[in-house]
Design a protein around this motif. Structure first.
Motif, PDB file in Angstrom:
ATOM      1  N   PRO A  95       0.815  -1.205   0.000  1.00  0.00           N
ATOM      2  CA  PRO A  95       0.000   0.000   0.000  1.00  0.00           C
ATOM      3  C   PRO A  95       0.852   1.259   0.000  1.00  0.00           C
ATOM      4  O   PRO A  95       1.982   1.267   0.470  1.00  0.00           O
ATOM      5  N   LEU A  96       0.300   2.340  -0.551  1.00  0.00           N
ATOM      6  CA  LEU A  96       0.958   3.627  -0.461  1.00  0.00           C
ATOM      7  C   LEU A  96       0.828   4.147   0.958  1.00  0.00           C
ATOM      8  O   LEU A  96      -0.131   3.830   1.668  1.00  0.00           O
ATOM      9  N   PRO A  97       1.777   4.965   1.419  1.00  0.00           N
ATOM     10  CA  PRO A  97       1.720   5.450   2.796  1.00  0.00           C
ATOM     11  C   PRO A  97       0.550   6.397   3.022  1.00  0.00           C
ATOM     12  O   PRO A  97       0.053   7.036   2.093  1.00  0.00           O
ATOM     13  N   VAL A  98       0.119   6.513   4.286  1.00  0.00           N
ATOM     14  CA  VAL A  98      -0.964   7.413   4.688  1.00  0.00           C
ATOM     15  C   VAL A  98      -0.478   8.228   5.881  1.00  0.00           C
ATOM     16  O   VAL A  98       0.674   8.123   6.316  1.00  0.00           O
ATOM     17  N   ALA A  99      -1.382   9.045   6.424  1.00  0.00           N
ATOM     18  CA  ALA A  99      -0.984   9.967   7.486  1.00  0.00           C
ATOM     19  C   ALA A  99      -0.488   9.239   8.727  1.00  0.00           C
ATOM     20  O   ALA A  99       0.411   9.722   9.431  1.00  0.00           O
ATOM     21  N   THR A 100      -1.066   8.075   9.024  1.00  0.00           N
ATOM     22  CA  THR A 100      -0.646   7.354  10.230  1.00  0.00           C
ATOM     23  C   THR A 100       0.785   6.818  10.119  1.00  0.00           C
ATOM     24  O   THR A 100       1.357   6.377  11.118  1.00  0.00           O
ATOM     25  N   ASP A 101       1.370   6.854   8.931  1.00  0.00           N
ATOM     26  CA  ASP A 101       2.753   6.411   8.756  1.00  0.00           C
ATOM     27  C   ASP A 101       3.762   7.539   8.987  1.00  0.00           C
ATOM     28  O   ASP A 101       4.980   7.314   8.849  1.00  0.00           O
TER      29      ASP A 101
ATOM     30  N   LEU B 114      -8.115  11.595   8.009  1.00  0.00           N
ATOM     31  CA  LEU B 114      -7.707  12.175   6.726  1.00  0.00           C
ATOM     32  C   LEU B 114      -8.029  11.273   5.542  1.00  0.00           C
ATOM     33  O   LEU B 114      -8.183  11.751   4.417  1.00  0.00           O
ATOM     34  N   GLY B 115      -8.103   9.959   5.769  1.00  0.00           N
ATOM     35  CA  GLY B 115      -8.365   9.050   4.663  1.00  0.00           C
ATOM     36  C   GLY B 115      -7.128   8.857   3.798  1.00  0.00           C
ATOM     37  O   GLY B 115      -6.084   9.482   4.001  1.00  0.00           O
ATOM     38  N   PRO B 116      -7.240   8.000   2.764  1.00  0.00           N
ATOM     39  CA  PRO B 116      -6.047   7.663   1.961  1.00  0.00           C
ATOM     40  C   PRO B 116      -5.518   8.810   1.106  1.00  0.00           C
ATOM     41  O   PRO B 116      -4.313   8.979   0.979  1.00  0.00           O
ATOM     42  N   THR B 117      -6.402   9.621   0.503  1.00  0.00           N
ATOM     43  CA  THR B 117      -5.935  10.651  -0.434  1.00  0.00           C
ATOM     44  C   THR B 117      -5.251  11.797   0.288  1.00  0.00           C
ATOM     45  O   THR B 117      -4.095  12.139   0.003  1.00  0.00           O
ATOM     46  N   ARG B 118      -5.946  12.389   1.259  1.00  0.00           N
ATOM     47  CA  ARG B 118      -5.330  13.479   2.008  1.00  0.00           C
ATOM     48  C   ARG B 118      -4.199  12.966   2.900  1.00  0.00           C
ATOM     49  O   ARG B 118      -3.224  13.673   3.153  1.00  0.00           O
ATOM     50  N   GLY B 119      -4.344  11.724   3.365  1.00  0.00           N
ATOM     51  CA  GLY B 119      -3.280  11.147   4.170  1.00  0.00           C
ATOM     52  C   GLY B 119      -1.989  11.001   3.389  1.00  0.00           C
ATOM     53  O   GLY B 119      -0.896  11.272   3.903  1.00  0.00           O
ATOM     54  N   LEU B 120      -2.091  10.566   2.116  1.00  0.00           N
ATOM     55  CA  LEU B 120      -0.899  10.452   1.275  1.00  0.00           C
ATOM     56  C   LEU B 120      -0.294  11.825   1.025  1.00  0.00           C
ATOM     57  O   LEU B 120       0.937  11.990   1.056  1.00  0.00           O
ATOM     58  N   ALA B 121      -1.164  12.835   0.773  1.00  0.00           N
ATOM     59  CA  ALA B 121      -0.653  14.193   0.552  1.00  0.00           C
ATOM     60  C   ALA B 121       0.092  14.700   1.783  1.00  0.00           C
ATOM     61  O   ALA B 121       1.186  15.272   1.672  1.00  0.00           O
ATOM     62  N   ALA B 122      -0.484  14.496   2.990  1.00  0.00           N
ATOM     63  CA  ALA B 122       0.176  14.937   4.225  1.00  0.00           C
ATOM     64  C   ALA B 122       1.514  14.222   4.403  1.00  0.00           C
ATOM     65  O   ALA B 122       2.527  14.845   4.760  1.00  0.00           O
ATOM     66  N   TYR B 123       1.530  12.927   4.167  1.00  0.00           N
ATOM     67  CA  TYR B 123       2.768  12.138   4.313  1.00  0.00           C
ATOM     68  C   TYR B 123       3.849  12.657   3.369  1.00  0.00           C
ATOM     69  O   TYR B 123       4.996  12.875   3.772  1.00  0.00           O
ATOM     70  N   ARG B 124       3.503  12.857   2.096  1.00  0.00           N
ATOM     71  CA  ARG B 124       4.500  13.288   1.116  1.00  0.00           C
ATOM     72  C   ARG B 124       5.009  14.698   1.432  1.00  0.00           C
ATOM     73  O   ARG B 124       6.187  15.008   1.197  1.00  0.00           O
TER      74      ARG B 124
END
Length: 359
Positions: free
Chosen positions: A237-243, A269-279
């Protein structure tokens, strides 16, 4: 394809109906055949030169005059089918003004014939048939043009989608590889320094660099769609905010002082915003390590009422006049891609990256 078909079929049909009309007509057969040959020659020359618009309208009206000379006064003569052919030909390959002009002249010609021989019962049928052919072919041409426009729009949309996908993948690759190389180099540098004094620490640093490289390779595979792990049916899976916590730990283990503060539930945040926050955090930390090595970095993530605020600060001297690089532009695109905003700039001492990702 339809234009080429019209240039082949239409003159052939005109020639056929002209010859049939000459045989069925009241004139002598030699005269009728001469007129039919003239109509055939005009139609063939027009088709061979590929004329359209008004340059097609004029020779078609001349050919129609030859048809009138063949079938004048006889509504039972099949030569009048040539009027339907001429109307369809011009409608398929010409714009509306030329088409309506030719159709109007043909219609008035038939009305004139009817006015001269009112006892003939077939003129109404020829008028109706010519008008129907004209309208049907106009709609067919419009439909063909609409299909072409839709195909062109679909092609442009597909090209745009491919370009956007390439840009998205390039951004993902930039973030993943930039983070992996930066942190791996920190570990390798630490291992080189500790190689003589503390071999165990050197081995630990190299093992961490290897682990990070493997993890980053999995992210690269996920980014480009090769997301299958060794187990069948599973996907990386791609990373999310919890990572974000594990991300910060990877920098800490490489020797960077990072303080992390999380307020609220990152799972909102969910997967989309979570990925944006992580990146965004990943790229901001990578830039901090690259441009201000050894400086303390603070990361604050706040989730309130579904809106996330990500702030990454680092100390050190900053050149405020430096142009924005791909990393900052990529972070801004990520924030704006989920309806948010991002600002990045120099503070009194250091640099701030702050992103707001609304719900």
């Amino acid at each position: 394809m339809a234009d080429r078909a019209a240039r082949v079929i239409a003159p052939t049909m005109l020639a056929l109906f002209a010859v049939v009309g000459a045989v069925m007509g009241h004139r002598s057969l030699p005269v009728g055949l001469v007129l039919a040959a003239s109509v055939t020659a005009i139609a063939a020359a027009t088709a061979w030169r590929g004329l359209v618009e008004w340059r097609l309208a004029v020779p078609l009206l001349v050919a129609a005059a030859g048809l009138v000379a063949i079938g004048h006064g006889n509504s039972a003569n099949l030569v009048w089918m040539g009027f339907c052919v001429a109307a369809g030909w011009v409608a398929l390959v010409s714009t509306l003004p030329a088409t309506l002009t030719v159709g109007g002249v043909l219609g008035l010609t038939l009305v004139s014939e009817w006015a001269q021989q009112t006892e003939e019962p077939g003129w109404a049928a020829w008028i109706t048939g010519t008008a129907f052919t004209l309208v049907a072919c106009i709609f067919a041409r419009r439909l063909r043009e609409t299909v072409r426009q839709l195909e062109a729009a679909q092609h442009q949309l597909a090209e745009r989608s491919r370009a956007e996908e390439r840009t998205r993948i390039a951004g993902e690759m930039h973030d993943v590889i930039g983070h992996a190389l930066t942190v791996s180099l920190l570990h390798i540098s630490g291992a080189r320094l500790a190689l003589d004094e503390d071999p165990d620490e050197a081995r630990r640093a190299l093992a961490e660099a290897e682990r990070l490289s493997r993890s980053s390779l999995e992210e690269v595979r996920a980014t480009v769609g090769l997301m299958r792990t060794d187990a069948p049916g599973e996907r990386a899976p791609l990373p999310v905010a919890t990572d974000i916590g594990r991300l910060v730990d990877s920098f800490r283990s490489a020797g960077t002082e990072v303080d992390l503060t999380v307020t609220g539930d990152l799972e909102e945040l969910g997967p989309t915003r979570g990925l944006a926050a992580y990146r965004i955090v990943q790229e901001a930390l990578t830039n901090a390590v690259k441009h201000a090595p050894g400086e303390r970095v603070t990361v604050a993530v706040t989730v309130e009422s579904g809106t996330a605020t990500v702030a990454v600060r680092n100390g050190g001297d900053v050149d405020a006049s430096a142009p924005l690089g791909n990393g900052l532009l990529g972070m801004r695109d990520r924030a704006e891609g989920v309806g948010g905003r991002l600002r990045a700039g120099a503070e009194q001492r250091g640099w701030l990256v702050e992103a707001v990702l609304p719900s």
